[in-house]
Design a protein around this motif. Structure first.
Motif: not given
Length: 342
Positions: A17-22, A27-28
């Motif tokens: 989730v953090s990667n999706v936000l930042n 993220v695939a």
């Protein structure tokens, strides 16, 4: 509601989730879409302050203008917001209300909010408040205000030329006595427009005594009305009036018409800024037009360029040229509108 709840709902780890936000590129696409759907369904709002601290900077820029009630700055802000939105930034808007003390207080707020950069229309010319931000590593672009510094960006309009255009037109139309209604002397815009007016007088072979200067404490319609009442009380009326902005001019126009003065036959009138209301006035107002929207756009582009690439950024001092828009308020051949007194 936090990242953990979003992760549980989407069936992923909090780190995803953090990667999706930042860092969404990590993220695939399928996983990213699932997380984004969970964010929408749960109504999750990220903690902007926390993400700012982690990243070291924010996605917010500050914009401080002289007067939010002036439509000139509304148009400027529209240009700022359009560019900021295109680049993924939000705009924190404030007004100094033409007060140096309030400007300094708002600068502190910008610093506390860790804005990425600031667009500033300063009250004075000392540059101290801009320096306070620069000393903190916050890029600053002066907006509607030139800078003499090679290491700072600015976007402005040549107000000396604008004042000369306005008064030169009034003199060419036959005026020999004028009044200049202007705001606080600390405002660069007022002093530059005065310089241009005096330059036009000299070019016509007239001295300073041909132009009465009426200073008012604020650049709004109410102050313009007060200036017009002073003109009526002191008499005789000048051939023409040049106002340092359109709000002042609209106030002057209202009082003159109420007093039965014919505009432009008795008194010609020119304002400055060419705000939207000018053309719709009881007597359409002649005005010096500024490219307000472009001022905001270009200043924001320069600011974000410096924010994103401080080492490679080349500072620019952009100066636009104004344009005189002639309408009925200064056309001597125009049919005069009379006020309520015969």
């Amino acid at each position: 509601m936090g990242i953990k709840q979003v992760a549980e709902h989407a069936g992923v780890s909090p780190g995803t989730v953090s990667n999706v936000l930042n860092r969404p590129e990590r993220v695939a696409p399928g996983t990213r879409a699932r997380v984004e759907q969970s964010i929408r369904e749960l109504g999750f709002v990220r903690n902007g302050s926390a993400s700012t601290l982690r990243a070291g900077h924010s996605s917010t820029i500050g914009l401080m203008v002289l007067d939010l009630a002036n439509p000139f700055f509304t148009d400027v802000a529209r240009g700022v917001e359009d560019v900021a939105s295109e680049r993924g930034y939000a705009v924190l808007l404030s007004s100094s209300a033409e007060s140096g003390e309030r400007e300094q207080r708002n600068i502190r707020v910008f610093a506390e909010q860790r804005v990425r950069g600031v667009l500033l229309t300063p009250v004075g010319d000392d540059g101290q408040n801009a320096d306070r931000l620069s000393d903190r590593g916050v890029p600053v672009v002066l907006l509607d205000h030139p800078t003499p510094r090679a290491n700072q960006c600015s976007v402005a309009v040549d107000d000396v030329a604008g004042g000369e255009l306005a008064v030169g037109q009034l003199l060419a139309d036959g005026a020999r006595t004028l009044a200049f209604v202007t705001g606080p002397a600390a405002l660069r815009q007022c002093t530059d427009r005065r310089k241009g007016a005096l330059r036009a007088l000299r070019a016509a072979g007239l001295g300073r005594e041909a132009m009465l200067e009426l200073g008012v404490p604020a650049m709004n319609a109410r102050a313009g009305q007060e200036a017009a009442r002073r003109l009526l009380d002191d008499g005789p009326l000048p051939d023409a009036v040049f106002c340092a902005n359109d709000l002042l001019a609209l106030g002057v126009l209202r009082v003159l018409l109420q007093a039965g003065v014919k505009v432009p036959t008795d008194v010609a009138l020119i304002g400055y800024d060419d705000i939207e209301f000018s053309a719709a006035a009881a007597v359409p107002l002649s005005s010096v037009r500024q490219p307000t929207y472009q001022l905001g756009r270009i200043a924001t582009e320069l600011l974000l360029e410096e924010c994103d690439d401080p080492d490679g950024h080349a500072h620019q001092q952009v100066m636009f040229q104004p344009e005189l828009v002639v309408r009925d308020s200064s056309r001597r051949e125009a049919h005069p509108l009379e006020g309520g007194r015969p």
